[in-house]
Design an enzyme around this catalytic site. Structure first.
Site: not given
Length: 261
Positions: A92, A111
């Site tokens: 992000d 993740e």
């Protein structure tokens, strides 16, 4: 190629295709989550079909696993493979030191586990995700549902002593219900605007009871590949301190576009 593919999706595809070029026969791969990672899974599947590439993937979310299975990418679990050669995922935000904010897709826990269990992590992204300092994107923090409001209050109290510009903390919702992660947890989004010391913040947040993990990825990413709509791919390697630019042919097959969200 669909005529309505926008420049951002083109950039994501370019980054994903360049990253899949790093994959070698026999590798065990971490497969990231998100829109850019979905392109990577599609490009990987194309190499498997066309080149007979032999790999095994460990997905970081249920939706990545479902996409991989639908495209014929062989999967396993981290417990089975133990360690990975390479993880490819999106982000992000990323800063000049290749520190990341991840978790916009609510898969930050898996993740981070998968990326940490890899020899190398490659982040694929577009230029809009590059920042001088992390924090404009809300920082996700995964918390257990039990006592989440108390955990939220402790997080807010902790932020008072941190080098951040904002301290607003919200529970991520889906409709009128709290979003639930693949691990059956909740996500708190920390609207900080600027994070002065990401390393310190990551360590402090994880000391709070009820916090499972935070979305700051510090010293985990090795390479960032920035895709551009004109076909350029910029490769930044934090270990070699190099920046390389090349071009990627933008000629995806019809199979890559099948069932795109």
């Amino acid at each position: 190629m669909p005529a309505d593919l926008n420049p951002i999706d083109k950039a994501k595809f370019i980054a994903a295709k360049r990253a899949v070029g790093f994959v070698q026969d026999g590798m065990k791969l971490g497969l990231g989550t998100g829109s850019t990672a979905a392109w990577m899974v599609r490009c990987l599947a194309e190499r498997i079909r066309e080149e007979g590439l032999r790999v095994v993937g460990v997905p970081t979310s249920t939706r990545t696993a479902e996409l991989a299975v639908s495209l014929g990418v062989p999967l396993s679990t981290l417990d089975e493979v133990k360690w990975l050669d390479l993880t490819i995922d999106g982000a992000d935000e990323f800063d000049p030191s290749l520190n990341l904010i991840k978790g916009g897709g609510a898969a930050l826990l898996q993740e981070k586990i998968v990326a940490t269990a890899s020899d190398q992590m490659i982040v694929i992204t577009d230029a809009a995700k590059e920042v001088v300092q992390l924090g404009a994107f809300p920082l996700p923090v995964e918390v257990i549902p039990f006592g989440w409001q108390t955990t939220k209050a402790l997080v807010e109290e902790t932020l008072v002593s941190m080098d951040v510009l904002g301290r607003d903390v919200t529970l991520r919702m889906t409709g009128d219900r709290p979003l639930v992660t693949d691990e059956s947890n909740y996500i708190l989004d920390l609207h900080l605007n600027r994070i002065g010391n990401p390393r310190q913040l990551a360590l402090v947040l994880n000391q709070i009871p009820g916090v499972v993990e935070n979305g700051l990825f510090i010293d985990i990413c090795d390479i960032v590949i920035i895709g551009h709509a004109d076909g350029r791919a910029v490769v930044r390697d934090i270990n070699t301190r190099t920046v390389e630019e090349d071009r990627v042919e933008f000629a995806p097959s019809d199979n890559i576009f099948t069932d795109l969200d």
